[in-house]
Design a protein around this motif. Structure first.
Motif, PDB file in Angstrom:
ATOM      1  N   SER A  44       0.854  -1.143  -0.115  1.00 50.45           N
ATOM      2  CA  SER A  44      -0.105  -0.005  -0.175  1.00 50.45           C
ATOM      3  C   SER A  44       0.881   1.498   0.104  1.00 50.45           C
ATOM      4  CB  SER A  44      -1.180   0.015   0.889  1.00 50.45           C
ATOM      5  OG  SER A  44      -0.111   0.012   2.434  1.00 50.45           O
ATOM      6  N   GLU A  45       1.879   1.027   0.845  1.00 53.94           N
ATOM      7  CA  GLU A  45       2.909   2.421   0.852  1.00 53.94           C
ATOM      8  C   GLU A  45       3.558   2.573  -0.657  1.00 53.94           C
ATOM      9  OE1 GLU A  45       4.029   2.249   5.327  1.00 53.94           O
ATOM     10  OE2 GLU A  45       5.230   1.119   3.986  1.00 53.94           O
ATOM     11  N   HIS A  48       1.056   3.972  -3.056  1.00 59.52           N
ATOM     12  CA  HIS A  48       0.876   5.447  -2.831  1.00 59.52           C
ATOM     13  C   HIS A  48       1.992   6.167  -3.404  1.00 59.52           C
ATOM     14  CE1 HIS A  48       0.015   9.099  -0.731  1.00 59.52           C
ATOM     15  NE2 HIS A  48       0.956   8.994  -0.099  1.00 59.52           N
ATOM     16  N   LYS A 270       3.432  13.073  -3.773  1.00 62.14           N
ATOM     17  CA  LYS A 270       3.126  12.081  -2.870  1.00 62.14           C
ATOM     18  C   LYS A 270       4.503  11.495  -1.984  1.00 62.14           C
ATOM     19  CE  LYS A 270      -0.579   9.908  -5.436  1.00 62.14           C
ATOM     20  NZ  LYS A 270      -0.972   8.660  -6.082  1.00 62.14           N
TER      21      LYS A 270
END
Length: 463
Positions: A44-45, A48, A270
């Motif tokens: 998930s990181e 992102h 991001k």
């Protein structure tokens, strides 16, 4: 010279062997360097920060999303390599100095490295794995590294089953690759001084033995694949149109640099957000349902190479007594005395590392970023399975370079111990393909490329 290759010991000629050895070393270093981009991150990181990727790596004009420069990654220069590659380089330097591998001499170099870094590199030892750190700091290490490692193993359960020794294993398949006993002895000796866990030991032996067999070239003929023990369902590969990039020794042409697109600028924003919220070393891995899916993964459908899969299973079978009958052979002495436990490890090994299906290149099934309990933890098997999955893909002729890039990129996008996993996979792919098929923009783009070339050439001169 102790490493001179005897006549008739390999079906490969000397030039091919040297090309494969160089491919192994540079493949491992590339894997470590690329893996730093996602080391310690969850999927998930990664999604992102990097989206669908690819991550920018290599020459300055290479397209992709730039490395996240958080507190941990800011410790490394662009295209730099870390402790996994450096431990392999220590093995290389030890062999050059002694014209053979000696675990006591390697232990001395490892201790000096932990304090000062690699001689001649002028670089601090950033990224050395936790198990090695604890063992090398043990008061008994200087006099008896094996004893120190066993004491750490017995008293620090959370460090058991770690994969740090695997990054050294591939290179240990090179000295006297024609002598299987020497390969196993060198490998187990090197593993025992930091990682005496039987899972680490058999994982290392599998990797080094595969390297030795590839260098001998005696197992790679086209065989009758009608083997009932190999049950792999083949699927029709999707058409792929690829252009083979130049080899690392070709002349390199620099294209004009391009302005980052709006999408790349958003990715950089991001990254900055994540940097501002995390000033620690790589975050601990944790379970996540998020899954990385490369935008081009459907174009990279790879069947299992049955000949290579047979070799892998043969190597596992040959060395299974490390787990099924531990401490019955001086080569395979471990501190684990629970036979039921080691046999359980063997089942884990077989389930994790000897059954791979065809399909799009995707390491998601290994759950490499998952946080597991100490009782379940067997990082060496996960790392090994990532390397073996990479190694056993059928690579279409003429497209090896592009597939090397895609396989490693997909692997590091899984996160977890990304640099270690990619170091092992890069080494196995490198020895299989050879240096001449590695992506030139990745090799030449490595930090300290010229210094690395000198070191590797000095090693290969021993042949």
């Amino acid at each position: 010279m102790k490493l001179r290759i005897p006549s008739g010991c390999s079906k490969n000629d000397k030039d091919t062997i040297v090309d494969k050895v160089k491919g192994l070393i540079f493949g491992a270093i590339i894997g470590d360097s690329l893996g730093l981009a996602t080391e310690g991150m969850t999927k998930s990181e990664i999604n992102h920060v990097y989206g669908d990727g690819p991550i920018r790596f290599g020459m300055e004009d290479t397209e992709g999303v730039p490395f996240l420069r958080d507190h941990y990654r800011a410790s490394f220069d662009e295209n730099d390599f870390g402790g996994d590659a450096e431990q392999q380089l220590l093995v290389l330097q030890s062999i050059i100095q002694n014209e053979a591998f000696n675990y006591k001499e390697y232990a001395k170099l490892l201790r000096e490295y932990s304090q000062h870094g690699i001689q001649g590199l002028e670089k601090k030892p950033i990224g050395i794995n936790k198990t090695s750190q604890v063992v090398v700091a043990h008061p008994e290490f200087q006099n008896d590294p094996r004893k120190a490692a066993v004491e750490v193993w017995l008293t620090t359960n959370k460090l058991r089953g770690a994969s740090g020794a695997l990054v050294r294993a591939a290179l240990l398949g090179v000295p006297k690759f024609w002598d299987g006993t020497t390969v196993i002895e060198n490998t187990t000796d090197c593993c025992r001084i930091t990682h005496p866990d039987p899972r680490c030991m058999i994982s290392c032996v599998i990797v080094s033995t595969l390297v030795a067999r590839i260098l001998r070239g005696q197992d790679l003929e086209n065989e009758d694949n009608d083997d009932q023990n190999i049950t792999i369902v083949h699927k029709n590969a999707l058409p792929v149109s690829l252009t083979l990039p130049p080899t690392p020794t070709d002349t390199h042409r620099m294209s004009s640099s391009k302005q980052p697109s709006q999408q790349k600028q958003q990715q950089q924003q991001k990254q900055q957000t994540l940097m501002n919220s995390s000033n620690m070393t790589p975050p601990p891995s944790s379970p996540t349902s998020s899954c990385y899916t490369s935008s081009s993964s459907s174009s990279y459908h790879l069947e299992t190479d049955i000949t290579l899969m047979k070799i892998v299973r043969s190597v596992i079978e040959t060395n299974k007594r490390i787990l099924t009958a531990p401490n019955t052979d001086p080569l395979f002495t471990t501190p684990e005395t629970n036979i039921e436990q080691t046999q359980h490890y063997y089942q884990q090994l077989v389930e994790t590392c000897s059954y791979f299906e065809d399909g799009p290149v995707d390491f998601g099934f290994l759950q490499l970023d998952s946080l597991v309990t100490e009782e379940q933890r067997h990082g060496s098997f996960k790392c090994l399975s990532a390397g073996l999955y990479s190694f056993t893909r059928h690579l279409p002729a003429g497209q090896e370079t592009d597939y090397f890039k895609h396989i490693l990129m997909d692997l590091v996008m899984q996160g977890g111990e990304a640099d270690t996993n990619a170091t092992v996979a890069g080494a196995l792919l490198g020895v299989r393909m050879g240096y001449s098929h590695l992506p030139s923009e990745w090799v030449v783009g490595l930090k300290r490329w010229e210094w690395l070339e000198d070191q590797v050439d000095a090693f290969c001169d021993l042949f």
